[in-house]
Design a protein around this motif. Structure first.
Motif, PDB file in Angstrom:
ATOM      1  N   GLN A 237      14.378 -21.223 -12.237  1.00  0.00           N
ATOM      2  CA  GLN A 237      14.828 -20.518 -12.586  1.00  0.00           C
ATOM      3  C   GLN A 237      14.484 -19.376 -13.273  1.00  0.00           C
ATOM      4  N   ARG A 238      12.903 -19.535 -13.651  1.00  0.00           N
ATOM      5  CA  ARG A 238      12.105 -18.057 -14.158  1.00  0.00           C
ATOM      6  C   ARG A 238      12.185 -17.545 -13.221  1.00  0.00           C
ATOM      7  N   LEU A 239      11.721 -18.112 -11.634  1.00  0.00           N
ATOM      8  CA  LEU A 239      11.570 -17.078 -10.530  1.00  0.00           C
ATOM      9  C   LEU A 239      12.998 -16.320  -9.994  1.00  0.00           C
ATOM     10  N   GLU A 240      14.506 -17.025 -10.176  1.00  0.00           N
ATOM     11  CA  GLU A 240      15.113 -16.484  -9.495  1.00  0.00           C
ATOM     12  C   GLU A 240      15.411 -15.367 -10.720  1.00  0.00           C
ATOM     13  N   SER A 241      15.038 -15.714 -12.035  1.00  0.00           N
ATOM     14  CA  SER A 241      15.208 -14.240 -13.096  1.00  0.00           C
ATOM     15  C   SER A 241      14.579 -12.998 -12.354  1.00  0.00           C
ATOM     16  N   GLN A 242      12.807 -13.273 -11.072  1.00  0.00           N
ATOM     17  CA  GLN A 242      12.281 -12.065 -11.490  1.00  0.00           C
ATOM     18  C   GLN A 242      12.636 -12.329 -10.360  1.00  0.00           C
ATOM     19  N   GLY A 243      13.802 -12.110  -9.995  1.00  0.00           N
ATOM     20  CA  GLY A 243      13.757 -11.428  -8.303  1.00  0.00           C
ATOM     21  C   GLY A 243      13.208 -11.893  -7.033  1.00  0.00           C
ATOM     22  N   VAL A 244      12.934 -13.153  -7.397  1.00  0.00           N
ATOM     23  CA  VAL A 244      11.651 -13.826  -5.979  1.00  0.00           C
ATOM     24  C   VAL A 244      13.111 -14.110  -5.312  1.00  0.00           C
ATOM     25  N   ALA A 245      12.293 -13.669  -3.560  1.00  0.00           N
ATOM     26  CA  ALA A 245      13.658 -14.471  -2.344  1.00  0.00           C
ATOM     27  C   ALA A 245      13.316 -15.970  -2.258  1.00  0.00           C
ATOM     28  N   ALA A 246      14.937 -16.203  -2.357  1.00  0.00           N
ATOM     29  CA  ALA A 246      13.894 -17.415  -1.373  1.00  0.00           C
ATOM     30  C   ALA A 246      13.516 -17.512   0.019  1.00  0.00           C
ATOM     31  N   VAL A 247      13.396 -16.600   0.471  1.00  0.00           N
ATOM     32  CA  VAL A 247      12.947 -17.391   1.708  1.00  0.00           C
ATOM     33  C   VAL A 247      11.256 -16.685   1.442  1.00  0.00           C
ATOM     34  N   ALA A 248      10.732 -16.028   0.495  1.00  0.00           N
ATOM     35  CA  ALA A 248       9.226 -15.650   0.126  1.00  0.00           C
ATOM     36  C   ALA A 248       9.246 -17.506  -0.352  1.00  0.00           C
ATOM     37  N   LEU A 249       9.927 -18.305  -1.690  1.00  0.00           N
ATOM     38  CA  LEU A 249       9.484 -19.224  -1.238  1.00  0.00           C
ATOM     39  C   LEU A 249       9.576 -20.192  -0.381  1.00  0.00           C
ATOM     40  N   CYS A 250      10.542 -20.097   0.599  1.00  0.00           N
ATOM     41  CA  CYS A 250      10.231 -21.480   2.125  1.00  0.00           C
ATOM     42  C   CYS A 250       9.062 -20.331   2.570  1.00  0.00           C
ATOM     43  N   ILE A 251       8.483 -18.932   3.004  1.00  0.00           N
ATOM     44  CA  ILE A 251       7.587 -18.727   3.381  1.00  0.00           C
ATOM     45  C   ILE A 251       5.772 -19.719   2.989  1.00  0.00           C
ATOM     46  N   ALA A 252       5.791 -19.997   1.293  1.00  0.00           N
ATOM     47  CA  ALA A 252       4.739 -20.206   0.222  1.00  0.00           C
ATOM     48  C   ALA A 252       4.428 -21.799   0.792  1.00  0.00           C
ATOM     49  N   LEU A 253       6.403 -22.136   1.146  1.00  0.00           N
ATOM     50  CA  LEU A 253       5.721 -23.686   0.487  1.00  0.00           C
ATOM     51  C   LEU A 253       5.114 -24.247   2.281  1.00  0.00           C
ATOM     52  N   SER A 254       5.684 -23.427   2.933  1.00  0.00           N
ATOM     53  CA  SER A 254       6.007 -23.669   5.308  1.00  0.00           C
ATOM     54  C   SER A 254       3.567 -23.569   5.200  1.00  0.00           C
ATOM     55  N   ARG A 255       3.621 -21.962   4.473  1.00  0.00           N
ATOM     56  CA  ARG A 255       2.100 -22.159   4.775  1.00  0.00           C
ATOM     57  C   ARG A 255       1.194 -23.281   3.491  1.00  0.00           C
ATOM     58  N   HIS A 256       1.414 -23.624   3.088  1.00  0.00           N
ATOM     59  CA  HIS A 256       0.732 -24.541   1.846  1.00  0.00           C
ATOM     60  C   HIS A 256       0.816 -26.128   2.314  1.00  0.00           C
ATOM     61  N   PHE A 257       2.554 -26.593   3.228  1.00  0.00           N
ATOM     62  CA  PHE A 257       1.913 -27.661   4.153  1.00  0.00           C
ATOM     63  C   PHE A 257       1.556 -27.765   5.234  1.00  0.00           C
ATOM     64  N   ARG A 258       1.596 -26.485   6.319  1.00  0.00           N
ATOM     65  CA  ARG A 258       1.241 -26.209   7.587  1.00  0.00           C
ATOM     66  C   ARG A 258      -0.726 -26.787   7.043  1.00  0.00           C
ATOM     67  N   MET A 259      -1.093 -26.602   5.799  1.00  0.00           N
ATOM     68  CA  MET A 259      -2.344 -26.117   5.421  1.00  0.00           C
ATOM     69  C   MET A 259      -2.647 -27.968   5.297  1.00  0.00           C
ATOM     70  N   LEU A 260      -2.210 -28.465   4.359  1.00  0.00           N
ATOM     71  CA  LEU A 260      -2.034 -29.904   4.460  1.00  0.00           C
ATOM     72  C   LEU A 260      -1.892 -30.931   4.868  1.00  0.00           C
ATOM     73  N   HIS A 261      -1.085 -30.707   6.505  1.00  0.00           N
ATOM     74  CA  HIS A 261      -1.196 -31.193   7.923  1.00  0.00           C
ATOM     75  C   HIS A 261      -2.355 -31.117   8.920  1.00  0.00           C
ATOM     76  N   ALA A 262      -2.965 -29.243   8.840  1.00  0.00           N
ATOM     77  CA  ALA A 262      -4.463 -29.002   9.841  1.00  0.00           C
ATOM     78  C   ALA A 262      -5.437 -30.159   9.061  1.00  0.00           C
ATOM     79  N   LEU A 263      -5.800 -30.486   7.551  1.00  0.00           N
ATOM     80  CA  LEU A 263      -6.225 -31.811   7.188  1.00  0.00           C
ATOM     81  C   LEU A 263      -6.159 -32.434   7.426  1.00  0.00           C
ATOM     82  N   ALA A 264      -4.597 -33.383   7.187  1.00  0.00           N
ATOM     83  CA  ALA A 264      -4.411 -34.721   7.637  1.00  0.00           C
ATOM     84  C   ALA A 264      -4.438 -34.846   8.931  1.00  0.00           C
ATOM     85  N   CYS A 265      -4.488 -34.136   9.820  1.00  0.00           N
ATOM     86  CA  CYS A 265      -4.410 -33.771  11.310  1.00  0.00           C
ATOM     87  C   CYS A 265      -6.190 -34.208  11.808  1.00  0.00           C
TER      88      CYS A 265
END
Length: 349
Positions: A237-265
């Motif tokens: 709710q706070r991010l939406e009120s600040q005007g953060v785009a959903a795509v930006a959230l998806c990109i941030a999550l994807s970057r983080h999970f790719r990093m975790l995947h590299a560590l796990a592999c």
């Protein structure tokens, strides 16, 4: 002279007494202004009478009085010390009076500092400063601060001998912010660490970092990766009120999970893989990444990345579904994946 890299940094830090003038140009007005501020401070110093030895004039005024720059350059002040004439927002329309003053410069005259926007190599103003043996033309580009730049900002604020995790935290912060904001952050840290003999640490940086969209993005990524489902809604709710785009959230999550995947592999395990990350990760963030990589495991991380790819395709498609609702649903589903009862099955698989 045309200066770049270390030569440009050295010139801005302290032009020699025989230097006639400096041209600072670039597309980012804030970056140019910061370099201009550093250069003027190096020329006239921080003394109380420094402002009296600085003459400011907009370049536009040279059209009405072409001799104004030459007069200001040769004028003798009441206060001893080096003098500076600052001409701001110059263009090729102001070339004749600027280059005429530069050509007539003599030892003892004021140093001429000219700021401009983007100038092509064929620009008469740029070519005039590059051809002058006692002047410098310095292009200011939208590059992120490197380690040398960060060290210079810390030294400028009196923050010496920082801890490695503090440097790493500042490096990460510098990579995602503008130099002006970074300088304000360092000045805030200098006040925060006043009379504190301990080296600057990651905890100090975290305590002074502004509560911004970037911080909120990092927060919600951590909530999803840690499986803290109940806390996602309020932050969304706070991010939406600040005007953060959903795509930006998806990109941030994807970057983080790719990093975790590299560590796990990594063949040597997450502990070995985290040592390969650049820039290096230290302190609490390192511990959190290791814990998340081990808790998720390779199989669930691959499942999470598939979920994020599908969400990203939905967000970028012609779907009429509310983007933030689509993103929040995906995050809730992801946060439920690393549940304790499934970790044994994942490791076994």
């Amino acid at each position: 002279m045309k200066l770049t890299g270390r030569d440009a940094a050295g010139w801005i830090a302290g032009p020699r007494e025989t230097a006639a003038g400096t041209l600072l140009y670039g597309t980012d007005a804030m970056r140019v202004a910061l370099k201009r501020q550093d250069l003027v401070a190096a020329l006239i110093g921080p003394q109380g009478d420094a402002e009296m030895r600085l003459t400011r004039m907009p370049a536009q005024s040279l059209k009405d009085d072409p001799a104004a720059l030459d007069d200001a350059m040769r004028a003798q002040g009441f206060f001893p010390g080096r003098r500076c004439v600052l001409v701001e927002d110059a263009t090729n329309a102001h070339v004749p009076p600027i280059l005429a003053a530069l050509k007539g410069w003599q030892p003892g005259d004021a140093h001429i500092v000219v700021t401009a926007g983007d100038l092509k190599p064929a620009s008469a103003l740029r070519k005039g400063f590059e051809a002058h043996p006692a002047a410098a033309a310095i292009g200011i580009y939208a590059d992120k601060l490197d380690r040398a730049g960060i060290a210079a900002e810390l030294d400028r604020a009196g923050l010496r001998d920082p801890a490695p995790d503090g440097v790493a935290a500042l490096t990460q912060w510098a990579a995602r912010t503008d130099p002006g904001d970074f300088r304000q952050m360092v000045e805030k840290l200098a006040i925060f660490k006043l009379d504190d003999p301990a080296p600057l640490s990651e905890a100090d940086v975290a305590a002074c970092a502004p509560v911004s969209t970037v911080a909120a993005l990092d927060q919600i990524v951590a909530l999803v990766a840690d499986g803290r489902t109940a806390e996602i809604g309020p932050v969304m709710q706070r991010l939406e009120s600040q005007g953060v785009a959903a795509v930006a959230l998806c990109i941030a999550l994807s970057r983080h999970f790719r990093m975790l995947h590299a560590l796990a592999c990594d063949p040597g395990g997450p502990g070995s893989g985290i040592g390969r990350l650049r820039p290096p990760v230290f302190g609490p963030r390192r511990d959190a990444l290791l814990r998340q990589a081990r808790d998720w495991g390779r199989i669930r991380l691959e499942r999470a990345l598939r979920e994020l790819v599908e969400t990203d395709l939905t967000l970028r498609s012609s779907s009429r579904a509310p983007a933030m609702a689509v993103m929040e649903r995906a995050m809730l589903r992801l946060s439920l994946m690393p549940c304790p009862d499934s970790r044994t099955r994942d490791r076994a698989g």
